[in-house]
Design a protein around this motif. Structure first.
Motif, short mmCIF file in Angstrom:
data_model
loop_
_atom_site.label_atom_id
_atom_site.label_comp_id
_atom_site.label_asym_id
_atom_site.label_seq_id
_atom_site.Cartn_x
_atom_site.Cartn_y
_atom_site.Cartn_z
N UNK A 195 52.81 -3.88 -38.81
CA UNK A 195 51.75 -2.90 -39.00
C UNK A 195 50.42 -3.43 -38.46
N UNK A 196 49.70 -2.58 -37.75
CA UNK A 196 48.41 -2.96 -37.16
C UNK A 196 47.43 -3.51 -38.20
N UNK A 197 47.50 -3.00 -39.41
CA UNK A 197 46.53 -3.40 -40.42
C UNK A 197 46.59 -4.89 -40.77
N UNK A 198 47.67 -5.56 -40.43
CA UNK A 198 47.76 -7.00 -40.69
C UNK A 198 46.73 -7.80 -39.90
N UNK A 199 46.26 -7.24 -38.79
CA UNK A 199 45.26 -7.96 -37.99
C UNK A 199 43.88 -7.34 -38.13
N UNK A 200 43.74 -6.35 -39.02
CA UNK A 200 42.44 -5.75 -39.27
C UNK A 200 41.63 -6.66 -40.19
N UNK A 201 40.38 -6.97 -39.85
CA UNK A 201 39.59 -7.92 -40.65
C UNK A 201 39.49 -7.57 -42.14
N UNK A 202 39.47 -6.30 -42.48
CA UNK A 202 39.30 -5.93 -43.89
C UNK A 202 40.55 -6.15 -44.73
N UNK A 203 41.65 -6.42 -44.05
CA UNK A 203 42.91 -6.65 -44.75
C UNK A 203 43.29 -8.13 -44.76
N UNK A 204 42.40 -9.00 -44.28
CA UNK A 204 42.75 -10.40 -44.12
C UNK A 204 41.99 -11.33 -45.07
N UNK A 205 42.65 -12.42 -45.43
CA UNK A 205 42.02 -13.50 -46.19
C UNK A 205 41.26 -13.05 -47.42
N UNK A 206 40.08 -13.62 -47.61
CA UNK A 206 39.26 -13.30 -48.77
C UNK A 206 38.80 -11.84 -48.76
N UNK A 207 38.70 -11.26 -47.56
CA UNK A 207 38.27 -9.87 -47.47
C UNK A 207 39.21 -8.94 -48.24
N UNK A 208 40.50 -9.23 -48.17
CA UNK A 208 41.48 -8.37 -48.83
C UNK A 208 41.20 -8.30 -50.33
N UNK A 209 41.02 -9.44 -50.95
CA UNK A 209 40.79 -9.47 -52.40
C UNK A 209 39.46 -8.84 -52.77
#
Length: 312
Positions: free
Chosen positions: A206-220
């Motif tokens: 899924x494209x969202x895996x590389x979207x910044x808002x879904x990554x690392x600390x941003x996700x939480x």
């Protein structure tokens, strides 16, 4: 878009997608938004198949400008007159329609003056191939220049509880010019609907895996914000997705959100948002939870952000 590319590709099913579109039309919905780049033309063909025999019920919008290669690779942007006309003819064929109701430039081509692009689009109107013209992710300055060439009916830009930057300059500009505003990703790519509780919930391709808002600390950080939206939704007796859509609808009569889904259950939930009314106090609560700039991370990767027209 998600019916043909980007979001959980393994779950793509044209027959189910057509059922979703038909159910939407049966609900009384009439606005379908696609683009020539979604699935490299595949989505336009899907929409064309879905509206066969029901053309008079539908306002069909599609877009051009993102150049894709034979293997789906992105090759840049084009807004030159020749490309505009070639893309329109190709979209008409794929959609199997005689006229496109709303034709957008998907992204502004920095190499081509907007006057040339919109001039070519205006010729399509004169030729009877297009009814109305639109822009997508264009800055106020570009919109004003375009509107001097031909009336612009709609501007499409990302807008939701976690993407509110358009409120500063873009929304005031389109209101001043009498241009409709089409809000894409009004559910934050599913995040505001509570679809994801942990990163692993996002399908592997899924494209969202590389979207910044879904990554690392941003996700939480973003998940913590959505939890507050969910609490308010529970107290109101609706889903968080319905609350998020109701918020967009409450921002003005000139705003039309276009939530995308390829599953009937999500469509039904989205349509339920039309019955949700937010009180002034609830609107204030949502403003406090997700003010402008609250979401963690950029809304696109760096390369895609460069394609956003930011001229002043």
């Amino acid at each position: 878009m998600g019916m043909s590319e980007f979001y959980d590709p393994k779950e793509m099913n044209d027959e189910e997608s057509i059922r979703v579109i038909h159910r939407y039309l049966d609900f009384g919905g009439n606005f379908l938004d696609t683009a020539d780049m979604y699935g490299v033309g595949r989505n336009e063909m899907l929409v064309g198949k879905a509206i066969a025999g029901r053309r008079n019920q539908v306002v069909v919008a599609t877009k051009f400008a993102n150049v894709r290669g034979p293997n789906g690779e992105f090759l840049g942007l084009r807004g030159d007159a020749q490309y505009v006309k070639e893309c329109c003819d190709a979209s008409l064929q794929r959609l199997k329609v005689d006229v496109i109701d709303l034709y957008y430039q998907h992204r502004v081509d920095p190499k081509t003056p907007i006057e040339e692009t919109v001039g070519a689009m205006a010729e399509l109107v004169k030729a009877g191939k297009v009814r109305y013209l639109g822009l997508s992710e264009a800055s106020p300055a570009t919109i004003r220049r375009a509107a001097k060439v031909h009336p612009i009916a709609a501007l499409q830009t990302e807008y939701s509880l976690w993407t509110r930057e358009a409120e500063a300059e873009v929304l005031p500009a389109v209101r001043e010019l009498g241009i409709g505003f089409v809000a894409y990703s009004p559910l934050g790519r599913g995040f505001l609907a509570g679809q994801f509780k942990k990163f692993e919930d996002i399908p592997a391709d899924d494209y969202r895996r590389i979207n910044p808002r879904f990554q690392g600390e941003n996700f939480q950080k973003n998940l913590d914000l959505v939890k507050k939206v969910e609490e308010l939704a529970r107290s109101k007796g609706c889903s968080s997705g319905q609350l998020a859509l109701a918020w967009v609808l409450a921002q003005g009569d000139n705003i039309v959100p276009i939530p995308g889904t390829k599953r009937v259950k999500y469509l039904d939930d989205n349509m339920g948002a039309t019955t949700v009314r937010l009180t002034p106090d609830e609107l204030r609560q949502l403003d406090a939870i997700l003010p402008v700039g609250a979401a963690a991370g950029e809304r696109y990767q760096a390369t895609s952000m460069k394609a956003i027209d930011r001229s002043t």
